[in-house]
Structures are given as C-alpha cells and as structure tokens.
Motif scaffolding. Structure first.
Motif, PDB file in Angstrom:
ATOM      1  N   ASP A 134       0.803  -1.231   0.000  1.00  0.00           N
ATOM      2  CA  ASP A 134       0.000   0.000   0.000  1.00  0.00           C
ATOM      3  C   ASP A 134       0.833   1.278   0.000  1.00  0.00           C
ATOM      4  O   ASP A 134       0.407   2.296  -0.528  1.00  0.00           O
ATOM      5  N   TRP A 135       2.014   1.249   0.607  1.00  0.00           N
ATOM      6  CA  TRP A 135       2.830   2.459   0.717  1.00  0.00           C
ATOM      7  C   TRP A 135       4.058   2.399  -0.190  1.00  0.00           C
ATOM      8  O   TRP A 135       4.994   3.176  -0.032  1.00  0.00           O
ATOM      9  N   SER A 136       4.059   1.522  -1.176  1.00  0.00           N
ATOM     10  CA  SER A 136       5.275   1.286  -1.968  1.00  0.00           C
ATOM     11  C   SER A 136       5.734   2.507  -2.761  1.00  0.00           C
ATOM     12  O   SER A 136       6.919   2.713  -2.919  1.00  0.00           O
ATOM     13  N   GLY A 137       4.845   3.302  -3.288  1.00  0.00           N
ATOM     14  CA  GLY A 137       5.256   4.434  -4.119  1.00  0.00           C
ATOM     15  C   GLY A 137       5.400   5.742  -3.366  1.00  0.00           C
ATOM     16  O   GLY A 137       5.688   6.770  -3.965  1.00  0.00           O
ATOM     17  N   LEU A 138       5.202   5.726  -2.068  1.00  0.00           N
ATOM     18  CA  LEU A 138       5.252   6.965  -1.289  1.00  0.00           C
ATOM     19  C   LEU A 138       6.679   7.339  -0.923  1.00  0.00           C
ATOM     20  O   LEU A 138       7.528   6.482  -0.720  1.00  0.00           O
ATOM     21  N   SER A 139       6.931   8.631  -0.843  1.00  0.00           N
ATOM     22  CA  SER A 139       8.243   9.131  -0.427  1.00  0.00           C
ATOM     23  C   SER A 139       8.138   9.670   0.992  1.00  0.00           C
ATOM     24  O   SER A 139       7.121  10.267   1.364  1.00  0.00           O
ATOM     25  N   TRP A 140       9.190   9.470   1.771  1.00  0.00           N
ATOM     26  CA  TRP A 140       9.203   9.906   3.164  1.00  0.00           C
ATOM     27  C   TRP A 140      10.275  10.956   3.371  1.00  0.00           C
ATOM     28  O   TRP A 140      11.324  10.929   2.740  1.00  0.00           O
ATOM     29  N   LYS A 141       9.994  11.908   4.267  1.00  0.00           N
ATOM     30  CA  LYS A 141      11.011  12.898   4.629  1.00  0.00           C
ATOM     31  C   LYS A 141      12.216  12.196   5.227  1.00  0.00           C
ATOM     32  O   LYS A 141      13.350  12.488   4.896  1.00  0.00           O
ATOM     33  N   GLU A 142      11.947  11.283   6.139  1.00  0.00           N
ATOM     34  CA  GLU A 142      12.995  10.467   6.748  1.00  0.00           C
ATOM     35  C   GLU A 142      12.347   9.246   7.400  1.00  0.00           C
ATOM     36  O   GLU A 142      11.180   9.281   7.776  1.00  0.00           O
ATOM     37  N   PRO A 143      13.084   8.153   7.508  1.00  0.00           N
ATOM     38  CA  PRO A 143      12.509   6.955   8.124  1.00  0.00           C
ATOM     39  C   PRO A 143      12.232   7.185   9.615  1.00  0.00           C
ATOM     40  O   PRO A 143      12.985   7.881  10.293  1.00  0.00           O
ATOM     41  N   ASN A 144      11.139   6.611  10.072  1.00  0.00           N
ATOM     42  CA  ASN A 144      10.825   6.646  11.496  1.00  0.00           C
ATOM     43  C   ASN A 144      10.054   5.380  11.857  1.00  0.00           C
ATOM     44  O   ASN A 144       9.811   4.537  11.002  1.00  0.00           O
ATOM     45  N   GLU A 145       9.666   5.247  13.121  1.00  0.00           N
ATOM     46  CA  GLU A 145       8.988   4.040  13.590  1.00  0.00           C
ATOM     47  C   GLU A 145       7.621   3.832  12.948  1.00  0.00           C
ATOM     48  O   GLU A 145       7.082   2.730  12.990  1.00  0.00           O
ATOM     49  N   TYR A 146       7.035   4.867  12.362  1.00  0.00           N
ATOM     50  CA  TYR A 146       5.717   4.755  11.747  1.00  0.00           C
ATOM     51  C   TYR A 146       5.772   4.302  10.291  1.00  0.00           C
ATOM     52  O   TYR A 146       4.889   3.599   9.822  1.00  0.00           O
ATOM     53  N   ASN A 147       6.810   4.723   9.553  1.00  0.00           N
ATOM     54  CA  ASN A 147       6.818   4.449   8.114  1.00  0.00           C
ATOM     55  C   ASN A 147       7.848   3.410   7.675  1.00  0.00           C
ATOM     56  O   ASN A 147       7.914   3.074   6.504  1.00  0.00           O
TER      57      ASN A 147
END
Length: 192
Positions: A134-147
């Motif tokens: 479900d989240w494969s194409g999303l970009s993150w500001k930085e990795p964290n425990e939620y993403n």
C-alpha cells in the motif's frame, strides 16, 4: 492527538559484565559440540544450554532482572523466567535468517563480542507485507517508527536486547574478516 496503537516494543540496555570469561566459555563449547541448524546460515549455534554455566550466571540473572523491568511496562500478570538459551558464533559472512520464537513471551540477545561490522539486528514491522504493497510508491522525509518496514540496531558488546517473541527479526552478515560475533540468544516464559 496521536495514539500509538499496537506498538512493537524493543528494550535495550548496556550491561557492565566481564565478557572475557563468557567468550572463552562459548569458544570452548564450540570446540566440543556440534552445530545446530536453526536460523543460522554459516556460523555455529549451540544446542540449548542445559543449565546455567558459571561464566553465564551473572548474565542470566541480569536477563531475568531486565525482563521483569520490561514486564512492568508490558503488564504480564506473572513474572518472567528464563526458558531456554543458546550460543551463536558467526564468522565472516555468517548471518541469521528471518524468524520468530514461538512459545515464549519474550526473546532476546546479548552481545558478548561484536563490532560495528559484525551484522546489525533487524526487526520487521508486523504488517510489512501490507505496508510494502500500500505504501510502496510513497516518499518519506525520513525513516521513522511509523513508516519503516524494518528497523535495526547495531551489535554492541555488553548490550542486551529484549523483544516480543512474535516480532520477526534477522541478523545481517558479519562483514568483519578477523573477528567472530559471539552472542547468547534466549527465550523467557511467564512463571505460573
């Protein structure tokens, strides 16, 4: 308001135990015993330790002490006790595949000998498969425990990690050509 539903807690603490007699005991046992194949690829894993060997007695006492501190947060009705334990010795390129520890309340690892290149301890998010779809194409500001799909901890000598036995984990290959990584793994069960 943010609610942290269904967290996957990991407890870590640095101990101040003398690791030299523990390392000697582990290496001596390796010379005398056969390798057990469980999650290890390469390396050596002992049979379950039958008793509390004298060089590991202080470690086992610390494990139970910290497990019951962790238990105060988790809220198990009964105190925890050591169920079983075994030794892992991983040389160059040896690692442990993804696995869980069924039948226990908590599991853990204690690093007797390690360095920054001897393979990180990695945990996988319990819903990793759904998240990666479900989240494969999303970009993150930085990795964290939620993403994050995985989270890692460096193997540090004299460091103890405790985690729920159902939490999937694995250990990266030891990339140090000169030194073996020596650890004690274990399971804790609730006393009745």
């Amino acid at each position: 308001m943010l609610h942290n539903l269904f967290p996957s807690p990991v407890y870590d603490v640095e101990l101040s135990l003398d690791t030299k007699p523990m390392a000697s005991y582990c290496l001596d046992l390796k010379k005398k015993s056969n390798n057990i194949l469980k999650s290890n690829v390469g390396g050596w894993q002992s049979s379950p330790l039958d008793k509390e060997p004298l060089p590991l007695k202080a470690l086992f006492k610390s494990i139970v002490n910290h497990a019951n501190k962790f238990n105060e947060v988790l809220g198990f009705k009964n105190p925890l006790r050591l169920g079983n334990s075994w030794i892992n010795i991983n040389g160059y390129r040896d690692y442990n595949i993804e696995h869980i520890h069924p039948g226990a309340a908590l599991s853990g690892v204690y690093y007797i000998k390690s360095n920054s290149n001897s393979g990180n301890l990695r945990f996988l998010h319990p819903t990793k498969d759904l998240m990666s779809y479900d989240w494969s194409g999303l970009s993150w500001k930085e990795p964290n425990e939620y993403n994050s799909l995985t989270w890692w901890f460096a193997p540090i000598e004299n460091k103890l990690f405790l985690f729920p036995s159902w939490l999937r984990h694995y250990v990266d290959p030891n990339l140090n050509k000169e030194e073996e990584r020596i650890s004690i793994s274990f399971n804790l069960i609730c006393s009745s």
